[in-house]
Motif scaffolding. Sequence first.
Motif, mmCIF file in Angstrom:
data_model
loop_
_atom_site.group_PDB
_atom_site.id
_atom_site.type_symbol
_atom_site.label_atom_id
_atom_site.label_comp_id
_atom_site.label_asym_id
_atom_site.label_seq_id
_atom_site.Cartn_x
_atom_site.Cartn_y
_atom_site.Cartn_z
ATOM 1 N N ALA A 52 0.853 -1.188 0.000
ATOM 2 C CA ALA A 52 0.000 0.000 0.000
ATOM 3 C C ALA A 52 0.887 1.235 0.000
ATOM 4 C CB ALA A 52 -0.896 -0.007 1.231
ATOM 5 N N GLY A 53 0.517 2.214 -0.805
ATOM 6 C CA GLY A 53 1.275 3.472 -0.836
ATOM 7 C C GLY A 53 2.388 3.472 -1.863
ATOM 8 N N GLU A 54 2.642 2.335 -2.532
ATOM 9 C CA GLU A 54 3.719 2.269 -3.516
ATOM 10 C C GLU A 54 3.424 3.248 -4.657
ATOM 11 O OE1 GLU A 54 6.633 2.130 -4.532
ATOM 12 O OE2 GLU A 54 7.123 -0.015 -4.619
ATOM 13 N N ASN A 55 4.520 3.776 -5.210
ATOM 14 C CA ASN A 55 4.435 4.688 -6.340
ATOM 15 C C ASN A 55 4.121 3.876 -7.597
ATOM 16 O OD1 ASN A 55 5.920 5.830 -8.762
ATOM 17 N ND2 ASN A 55 6.023 7.583 -7.342
ATOM 18 N N LEU A 56 3.253 4.402 -8.448
ATOM 19 C CA LEU A 56 2.770 3.642 -9.609
ATOM 20 C C LEU A 56 3.870 3.405 -10.652
ATOM 21 C CD1 LEU A 56 0.255 2.246 -10.735
ATOM 22 C CD2 LEU A 56 -0.387 4.414 -11.817
ATOM 23 N N ILE A 57 4.801 4.354 -10.808
ATOM 24 C CA ILE A 57 5.905 4.162 -11.754
ATOM 25 C C ILE A 57 6.793 3.000 -11.293
ATOM 26 C CG2 ILE A 57 8.207 5.135 -12.282
ATOM 27 C CD1 ILE A 57 6.449 6.104 -14.333
ATOM 28 N N ARG A 58 7.040 2.973 -9.973
ATOM 29 C CA ARG A 58 7.860 1.870 -9.443
ATOM 30 C C ARG A 58 7.165 0.533 -9.641
ATOM 31 N NH1 ARG A 58 12.167 3.569 -6.225
ATOM 32 N NH2 ARG A 58 12.190 5.855 -6.147
ATOM 33 N N ALA A 59 5.832 0.539 -9.463
ATOM 34 C CA ALA A 59 5.071 -0.696 -9.651
ATOM 35 C C ALA A 59 5.178 -1.145 -11.110
ATOM 36 C CB ALA A 59 3.611 -0.465 -9.269
ATOM 37 N N ALA A 60 5.127 -0.185 -12.049
ATOM 38 C CA ALA A 60 5.213 -0.509 -13.482
ATOM 39 C C ALA A 60 6.600 -1.081 -13.790
ATOM 40 C CB ALA A 60 4.949 0.742 -14.314
ATOM 41 N N MET A 61 7.622 -0.457 -13.212
ATOM 42 C CA MET A 61 8.988 -0.923 -13.439
ATOM 43 C C MET A 61 9.143 -2.353 -12.953
ATOM 44 S SD MET A 61 11.910 0.222 -14.681
ATOM 45 C CE MET A 61 12.341 1.957 -14.480
ATOM 46 N N GLU A 62 8.554 -2.594 -11.774
ATOM 47 C CA GLU A 62 8.628 -3.921 -11.167
ATOM 48 C C GLU A 62 7.906 -4.947 -12.045
ATOM 49 O OE1 GLU A 62 10.193 -3.839 -8.197
ATOM 50 O OE2 GLU A 62 9.947 -5.914 -7.539
ATOM 51 N N ALA A 63 6.788 -4.494 -12.661
ATOM 52 C CA ALA A 63 5.989 -5.405 -13.477
ATOM 53 C C ALA A 63 6.586 -5.577 -14.865
ATOM 54 C CB ALA A 63 4.564 -4.863 -13.587
ATOM 55 N N GLY A 64 7.571 -4.760 -15.196
ATOM 56 C CA GLY A 64 8.161 -4.821 -16.535
ATOM 57 C C GLY A 64 7.313 -4.097 -17.576
ATOM 58 N N VAL A 65 6.531 -3.135 -17.096
ATOM 59 C CA VAL A 65 5.676 -2.337 -18.002
ATOM 60 C C VAL A 65 6.359 -0.995 -18.242
ATOM 61 C CG1 VAL A 65 3.483 -1.104 -18.148
ATOM 62 C CG2 VAL A 65 3.563 -3.474 -17.314
ATOM 63 N N HIS A 66 6.561 -0.652 -19.489
ATOM 64 C CA HIS A 66 7.245 0.600 -19.783
ATOM 65 C C HIS A 66 6.283 1.766 -19.844
ATOM 66 C CE1 HIS A 66 10.439 3.163 -21.394
ATOM 67 N NE2 HIS A 66 9.451 3.733 -22.097
ATOM 68 N N ILE A 67 6.591 2.810 -19.120
ATOM 69 C CA ILE A 67 5.849 4.076 -19.208
ATOM 70 C C ILE A 67 6.899 5.153 -19.409
ATOM 71 C CG2 ILE A 67 4.350 5.716 -18.018
ATOM 72 C CD1 ILE A 67 3.358 3.379 -16.253
ATOM 73 N N ASN A 68 6.769 5.936 -20.459
ATOM 74 C CA ASN A 68 7.749 7.008 -20.623
ATOM 75 C C ASN A 68 7.735 7.892 -19.385
ATOM 76 O OD1 ASN A 68 8.541 6.174 -23.131
ATOM 77 N ND2 ASN A 68 7.260 7.655 -24.261
ATOM 78 N N ALA A 69 8.923 8.164 -18.850
ATOM 79 C CA ALA A 69 8.985 8.964 -17.622
ATOM 80 C C ALA A 69 10.435 9.328 -17.411
ATOM 81 C CB ALA A 69 8.477 8.173 -16.428
ATOM 82 N N SER A 70 10.731 10.592 -17.350
ATOM 83 C CA SER A 70 12.145 10.929 -17.231
ATOM 84 C C SER A 70 12.442 12.034 -16.231
ATOM 85 C CB SER A 70 12.719 11.312 -18.600
ATOM 86 O OG SER A 70 12.016 12.433 -19.100
ATOM 87 N N CYS A 71 11.417 12.461 -15.464
ATOM 88 C CA CYS A 71 11.718 13.548 -14.522
ATOM 89 C C CYS A 71 11.862 13.026 -13.106
ATOM 90 C CB CYS A 71 10.665 14.641 -14.600
ATOM 91 S SG CYS A 71 9.097 14.132 -13.928
ATOM 92 N N GLY A 72 11.785 11.720 -12.946
ATOM 93 C CA GLY A 72 12.057 11.138 -11.642
ATOM 94 C C GLY A 72 10.852 11.133 -10.722
ATOM 95 N N GLY A 73 9.769 11.828 -11.058
ATOM 96 C CA GLY A 73 8.597 11.754 -10.193
ATOM 97 C C GLY A 73 8.140 13.102 -9.699
ATOM 98 N N GLU A 74 8.532 14.158 -10.382
ATOM 99 C CA GLU A 74 8.085 15.488 -9.943
ATOM 100 C C GLU A 74 7.010 16.054 -10.856
ATOM 101 O OE1 GLU A 74 11.194 18.207 -9.061
ATOM 102 O OE2 GLU A 74 11.656 17.081 -7.238
ATOM 103 N N GLY A 75 6.576 15.252 -11.824
ATOM 104 C CA GLY A 75 5.522 15.726 -12.720
ATOM 105 C C GLY A 75 5.988 16.804 -13.684
ATOM 106 N N VAL A 76 7.265 16.933 -13.852
ATOM 107 C CA VAL A 76 7.792 17.994 -14.708
ATOM 108 C C VAL A 76 7.631 17.660 -16.195
ATOM 109 C CG1 VAL A 76 9.862 19.298 -15.370
ATOM 110 C CG2 VAL A 76 9.458 18.699 -12.976
ATOM 111 N N CYS A 77 8.008 16.393 -16.544
ATOM 112 C CA CYS A 77 7.988 16.053 -17.963
ATOM 113 C C CYS A 77 6.564 15.762 -18.438
ATOM 114 C CB CYS A 77 8.935 14.906 -18.279
ATOM 115 S SG CYS A 77 8.397 13.292 -17.649
ATOM 116 N N GLY A 78 5.706 15.356 -17.508
ATOM 117 C CA GLY A 78 4.292 15.153 -17.846
ATOM 118 C C GLY A 78 4.027 14.026 -18.829
ATOM 119 N N LYS A 79 5.005 13.150 -19.004
ATOM 120 C CA LYS A 79 4.871 12.112 -20.035
ATOM 121 C C LYS A 79 4.234 10.826 -19.522
ATOM 122 C CE LYS A 79 8.651 13.476 -23.050
ATOM 123 N NZ LYS A 79 10.053 13.227 -23.377
ATOM 124 N N CYS A 80 4.164 10.685 -18.210
ATOM 125 C CA CYS A 80 3.800 9.371 -17.667
ATOM 126 C C CYS A 80 2.303 9.273 -17.363
ATOM 127 C CB CYS A 80 4.652 9.067 -16.434
ATOM 128 S SG CYS A 80 4.390 10.226 -15.085
#
Lengths: 657, 657
Positions: B30-58
């Motif tokens: 519970a509380g896990e970050n969704l990008i980390r969950a995707a990475m763990e699942a092997g699902v690619h989501i474009n994301a390059s700002c580390g989690g600050e919502g800057v790139c807005g791609k994810c």
Amino acid sequence: MSDHSDISGMTDQKYSVIFQPHNKTIEVNAGENLIRAAMEAGVHINASCGGEGVCGKCRIILEKGELEGGTDKLSNEDREKGYYLACLSKIRSDVVVRVPVESNVDSSVLNIAASPRHTAKIKQVRLDTLKEQGMLIPPVEKKYLELPVPTTQDNLADVTRLLNFLKITHDEHRLVVDLNVIREIPDILRKDDFKVTATIVRPVREDGKNQIVNLEPGDTTDRNFAVAMDIGTTTIYGEVLDLNSGEILSQYGDFNGQISYGEDVISRIMFAEKEGGLLTLQKKVVETINKVLEKIIKRANIKKEEITTITLAGNSTMTQLLLAINPGYIRRAPYVPASILYPPFSASEIGINLGHHAIALLYPGVSSYVGGDIVAGVMGSGMYQTEKLTLFMDIGTNAEIVIGNKDWMACTACSAGPAFEGGGITFGMRAAKGAIEDFSIDPVTYEPMIVTKGSVRPKGICGSGLITIVAVLFENGLINNRGKFNQDLKTDRIREKEGIWEYVLVWKDATQIDRDITITEPDIDNLIRAKGAMYSGAMTLLEEVGLSITDIEQIILAGGFGSYVDLAKAMTIGLLPETPPEKVIYLGNGSLLGAKMSSFTNLLRRNVGEVVKMMTNFELSETPSYMDHYVSALFLPHTEMNYFPKLQERMNARKSG
Amino acid sequence: MSDHSDISGMTDQKYSVIFQPHNKTIEVNAGENLIRAAMEAGVHINASCGGEGVCGKCRIILEKGELEGGTDKLSNEDREKGYYLACLSKIRSDVVVRVPVESNVDSSVLNIAASPRHTAKIKQVRLDTLKEQGMLIPPVEKKYLELPVPTTQDNLADVTRLLNFLKITHDEHRLVVDLNVIREIPDILRKDDFKVTATIVRPVREDGKNQIVNLEPGDTTDRNFAVAMDIGTTTIYGEVLDLNSGEILSQYGDFNGQISYGEDVISRIMFAEKEGGLLTLQKKVVETINKVLEKIIKRANIKKEEITTITLAGNSTMTQLLLAINPGYIRRAPYVPASILYPPFSASEIGINLGHHAIALLYPGVSSYVGGDIVAGVMGSGMYQTEKLTLFMDIGTNAEIVIGNKDWMACTACSAGPAFEGGGITFGMRAAKGAIEDFSIDPVTYEPMIVTKGSVRPKGICGSGLITIVAVLFENGLINNRGKFNQDLKTDRIREKEGIWEYVLVWKDATQIDRDITITEPDIDNLIRAKGAMYSGAMTLLEEVGLSITDIEQIILAGGFGSYVDLAKAMTIGLLPETPPEKVIYLGNGSLLGAKMSSFTNLLRRNVGEVVKMMTNFELSETPSYMDHYVSALFLPHTEMNYFPKLQERMNARKSG
């Protein structure tokens, strides 16, 4: 105990002195003072100024040979007659001297003079014997090692290299390495291409660990020194020992710096219980130790880093104060010391100014009042190895008594009070310059012959002098067996002053203190109580083990006091049981002797644990018969005169003479 | 290794996440970050700002369930459409999310995405098992004793009383008493009427001495705490352990204060060789130890005097610096450490802020480069007890390798260079906040998915991130097996700049550093040399003992780095041999683990001496074949692809796919 000198003394040259008309001959060292020679020979010469030529009473006539000094303070007329002042004369050849009739009112004097003084015969460590017997195995050894130099094929850790080499080439096992050695090992091994000397402390038990406490580059095996030290309540003595040759290189003694906080152990303990007192006393004793160390190291011409071990012996209070252990429970019933055994520790840990590798070994004790100094004496004297039933006594404010032999030992201590150290005596003083240390009396005129420490004008009476004075007064009938003066004798030296009877030892003009020096009935009473405490201590201890005083086969007298006391006089007052002089050993400083022996041979350290276990301690306060024995001993020499047959004989002879 | 937190983390509550259109399900906390969950699942989501919502791609669409955050930076229009930014979304229930087509240009992506990341499974000490097996026997025990109160009939010395009682009523033998205990015993025994608690340090050997190091009035047996500490070159971790319950009460880590004098052991050694350098480094590490101690003692809510032992494990250089032992010969051939075994000592002796009775136990090492930290790992992981042929690796600037099982062990170390710790890498950094630690790529667009430590904008690349990036670039064909970029791919992320080819991980605007973050061919080359050194170290060691890499039955990864590295990625680049994941154990901090285990059970301390003797050290510099193995390992994953059959299979599939 104030003689802070080196081991020195007179030359070995001996001369004979013949006293006339007594026709008594004595052999003395060259340079000996003539008054002392007379005292030793049992020849009375009136003399009361201690040796300054003030009283002018000790004139003798030189009939043959050579005396030095002795004529400076005489008139030309007296010089021409061949007179010398005995107290100022040094013996420079075989001599014949005549004591003028004025000192010998009655020829009967010649026969009833006190028996000759027994010269202290201090038993020395037989180092040659130790070596011959292969017993020169110090607790700390040095080994020179040429280790293989590491290569990439052989890059064991430095410590592993050292240990493997010791195991394989020197058959050394059960090794442990001090953290301090590990800290220095990389640099030390590489200073002289892996040639090093290792210092190894041997274990007390054979199955213990061999502890590597130091490493030095190169071969330093010829430099292995130890210090033996006696931590006395009054004085601290130290010696530097060469562990290779077995020689004593230097010696020095100084007053324990704690002395200004109390003369005896009880007052020290009381001071230690005050705020900050314990640490003050610890600091003071360490200061004295360091002072003594500085002197003996300098005199031995060695470096302090070359000292590998320091063995210290002291009573339980001194030991606890040295380690800053609260000694309060030593003085309170049930008199419990902190420990009897102490582990070896780094001397520098308590502030002793030696290298960090120097190991301090403390002599174990038995109880609160039978401490490491006594155990050291028992070890050093060889009492623990003898078949003979032995009475070991260390006489002082606290007197310690050990009875037994190699199979069993019982010990106790009693408080004798300060009389033996000059305390509680009107003109009492320490055995320092000006103290009356020897005394005889003209049995007709009751005029004294006095010898002082340092041959200067008298200042007071030291403990051994006190014993001699009381013995002489008693044997010559000036006091009775309760220590009361015979008020009927015709001499102005016996007098009553402010209700107290006394004997004038030195008239005011011949003193350093501008007062008559006297001995009073209360002084004598103090001495009787002190000797009574000691004697009854020995009696009680004997009784506890089912023996009697007559079973004693050998007496060992330890302590500085024991070295100065006149044996015959001590028996006359009943301080010691009557024993043939050849059965008495004056041990001298037994504490220092034991420390020295243990420094030279680890076998002693191995034995001492067993000896301490064997020594059964008795508390006199817990032994009801002690008080009975004490009351019986409050006489000169004792209520039971049959314990003193020789004295009885002499006194009968005197009465009938 | 910069995560200086308590043992804490998320709740135990688990939720499932279904990713569409991939139809992949993963269970997360519970509380896990969704990008980390995707990475763990092997699902690619474009994301390059580390989690600050800057790139807005994810952006993803929430189809079911509840996400927290994730909409704050979106327009109202996007919110109404059900979009969330994955990098800002926390999972608050079972959810179904849909990844928009923009991230999945080609459905083939779904099949060739990187295999799921292996979550680090750190083997924990099985304390309950220890207790059940009766193995909770700490090296330091407390005993409560009600001693008989002394009387005049029973006035044994305090220490004798204590020892006799322990012998008779507790069957304790071979006892020795610390001088510090003797110093305090009179007062402590009498504080609570001879009721005391004794602290006893058990010997390493069964025939050794039981050492009484402390006495406390009354019963304090319920307060017996230990500290386990890992003295790392970079970080120092400590834990407070309750030796009665077997619980870990607190934990804290901090950077080793020596770090400002050099990042790695070699630079520390060089500093130590300068004037005053050694003592400076000793002081610094002790300062950090004391800082860590203060925190963990406070957090555990205990008193420092209640800590009876501190067990420390570190590499040979850290160990020597801690004790102020010149480490100079560690860095010079033939690489000789001062010692491999250290005696127990009082922690306060080296300035560690604990009671004087607290005993410091140092983990023994094997050689200059296989130190106490590795031995602790071997002990803590149970490798010394297993039948399985095990490859133990601690990866860092210096990588240590142990091969063997309960019957034999060989070990070596190699210098991997600083690449694993971010050194020598253009945008390399420690594993601190903002470091790229996970990475995947869209195999069609070559757009990245980036996860940073702390989910903040990227600052650089940490060691584990670097391995993942290179593995992903290699498996997706962006670089060849020599680490050279495919210059023909259509993406502006691969570019040449001043003659050097690189891949842009994050565009300048999405970084914290206002520059494009890239990975260059020299960076990749550095990593290949680092992993080549490690792999060939293991190969050479195996060859020396007559085995091959395929004989390995189990891999244990120790060290902070080992806990973060993605196992599959490490195999892809050839850092580790290809091994089924179930045969790999992530040990975490093996040094701390071993220290902890030894604190709880003295049996480990008894065994470790034998284990250290068994560990045969090889110097790679002395093994000619090492260089051949090294050259063969300078490929991704290796010249011998038959060691990596699964990777070969995947790459063949990708080519044909």
